[in-house]
Design an enzyme around this catalytic site. Structure first.
Site, mmCIF file in Angstrom:
data_model
loop_
_atom_site.group_PDB
_atom_site.id
_atom_site.type_symbol
_atom_site.label_atom_id
_atom_site.label_comp_id
_atom_site.label_asym_id
_atom_site.label_seq_id
_atom_site.Cartn_x
_atom_site.Cartn_y
_atom_site.Cartn_z
ATOM 1 C CG LEU A 89 80.546 -49.027 -58.689
ATOM 2 C CD1 LEU A 89 81.443 -47.793 -58.058
ATOM 3 C CD2 LEU A 89 80.216 -48.633 -60.048
ATOM 4 C CG HIS A 90 82.336 -55.719 -61.604
ATOM 5 N ND1 HIS A 90 80.959 -54.841 -61.991
ATOM 6 C CD2 HIS A 90 82.376 -56.548 -62.578
ATOM 7 C CE1 HIS A 90 80.663 -55.615 -63.628
ATOM 8 N NE2 HIS A 90 81.354 -56.562 -63.934
ATOM 9 N NE ARG A 91 81.663 -53.893 -66.832
ATOM 10 C CZ ARG A 91 80.810 -54.294 -67.341
ATOM 11 N NH1 ARG A 91 81.846 -55.564 -67.781
ATOM 12 N NH2 ARG A 91 80.246 -55.375 -67.072
#
Ligand code: UD1
Length: 382
Positions: free
Chosen positions: A222-224
């Site tokens: 996850l990085h958005r």
């Protein structure tokens, strides 16, 4: 004398090779440039490729390790821009890159993907009248709140050659009024890196180090900003992952942004009391070994939607939209959004049904895209 002249003539013919600046900046760029640089070096009578690293990503785990794993030569120019606000980062890249273009006078600048380095370098070239080729052109999520969507649209608008990974890219570009002569369907170059590295990744001992058994764990990334920068959204996703981890261990290599938010929001306890295993970002080969052996991937990454499709691994995309619809149409991807109940239900369905229908590999995701990109550059010169 005549002999010398003749020699000069032949070396002049050789000098006609295309000088190309291959741009990398952020983690998802490295696996796209690696096969292109390799192919251009192989065809060194036709190409003179140089690597320019903007330095958008700079941690060893986000940058250097990819050069080593993918065999990318040292950058010929390193702009060392680093992190900053979007405006400052983009502007700094433009200022530094303009000097490189003025010095090198390339025939082509080749940009990949949709990160800030992509649009910054393309924009410099459009102002200087230098030709730009955009690899991974035409993808559209339709979501203008994503910085990447703006980067994609603008880069496509000012590029001279639009190299698409799937036919939906061609259709989007035509719908936007782009001349067909500029568009070339070449396939997905990231899959070149995947196929090139799959065997070598088996030498990684990441599964042993993490004490994992093949197909008995899930992987999440996850990085958005839309997922990890909002406390409630991130908490909801983590709660879904916690519940999934009661069935299967969830390995979570965390991007620096994500790790910072976990600390800021005090989510580390939430993770510690579960079978979610938070680890540092992995290099290309270790990560390939990890997800290729997994039972299920849950992600908001663009590239991982494609990589799981190429390997037939079930993927749940934790976003409301995707610019890669082909991974849903033909591949293993499902768009599930960020509602915790839906994420959990979709994951459990996959875990309970090992015999899901076989996915197809999309056309031209065959490991030969870099060759077609080089051919397209030469054709465009004619
Ligand atoms: C960028 C891309 C995104 C891509 C992602 C892959 C843009 C707009 N976004 O997002 O499309 O999916 O890369 O990782 O270009 N940081 C470090 N070390 C690093 C790099 C970043 O600590 O080597 C931290 C910094 O706090 C930085 C933050 O991560 O401010 C965000 O980095 P940035 O490059 O701005 O965007 P990403 O979120 O990585």
């Amino acid at each position: 004398m005549a002999k010398l002249e003749a020699k000069d003539q032949s070396s002049k013919i050789k000098v006609q090779r295309s000088k190309v600046l291959n741009i990398v900046g952020a983690r998802p760029n490295f696996m796209k440039i690696a096969p292109i640089q390799r192919e251009m070096l192989r065809r060194s009578d036709e190409f003179l490729p140089l690597i320019v690293h903007t330095g958008q990503h700079y941690d060893a785990a986000m940058s250097e390790s990819f050069f080593a794993d993918l065999g990318i030569p040292e950058p010929d120019h390193h702009l060392e821009i680093g992190s900053a606000s979007h405006a400052v980062q983009t502007a700094r890249i433009m200022i530094a890159f303009e000097q490189v273009v003025l010095k090198e006078k390339p025939d082509w600048v080749l940009v990949v993907g949709d990160v800030n380095s992509t649009i910054a370098c393309a924009l410099v070239c459009s102002k200087l009248g230098v030709k730009v080729a955009h690899v991974e052109a035409g993808l559209r999520s339709g979501d203008m709140s994503m910085p990447e969507e703006v980067n994609r649209l603008l880069t496509d608008r000012i590029s001279d050659l639009l190299l698409t990974p799937s036919m939906d890219g061609d259709e989007n570009l035509k719908r936007e009024g782009v001349a067909e002569s500029k568009i070339k369907f070449v396939g997905n170059v990231m899959i070149d890196s995947l196929f090139f590295s799959l065997e070598r990744s088996k030498n990684s001992n990441v599964l042993e180090e993490l004490n994992l058994t093949n197909k008995e764990y899930a992987v999440t990334t996850l990085h958005r900003p839309s997922n990890v920068d909002k406390r409630e959204t991130f908490a909801g996703i983590l709660n879904a992952l916690r519940e999934i981890s009661a069935k299967i261990p969830v390995i979570f290599p965390a991007h620096p942004r994500t790790k910072a938010r976990i600390l800021e929001f005090g989510f580390d306890d939430l993770i510690k009391n579960s079978d979610i295993k938070l680890i540092e970002p992995l290099g290309y080969l270790d990560f390939l070994r990890l997800y290729s052996g997994s039972r299920l991937v849950l992600t908001d990454s663009g590239g991982l939607q494609e990589e799981t499709t190429a390997l037939g691994i079930p993927c749940l995309t934790l976003r409301e939209n995707t610019e890669r619809p082909i991974t849903i149409e033909l591949g293993t991807n499902q768009l599930v959004g960020v509602d915790p109940g839906t994420i959990k239900k979709s994951a459990l369905e996959i875990l309970e049904n090992p015999d899901t229908a076989a996915a197809k590999i999309p056309p031209l995701w065959d490991g030969k895209t870099a060759e077609r990109i080089c051919d397209a550059l030469l054709d465009a010169k004619k």
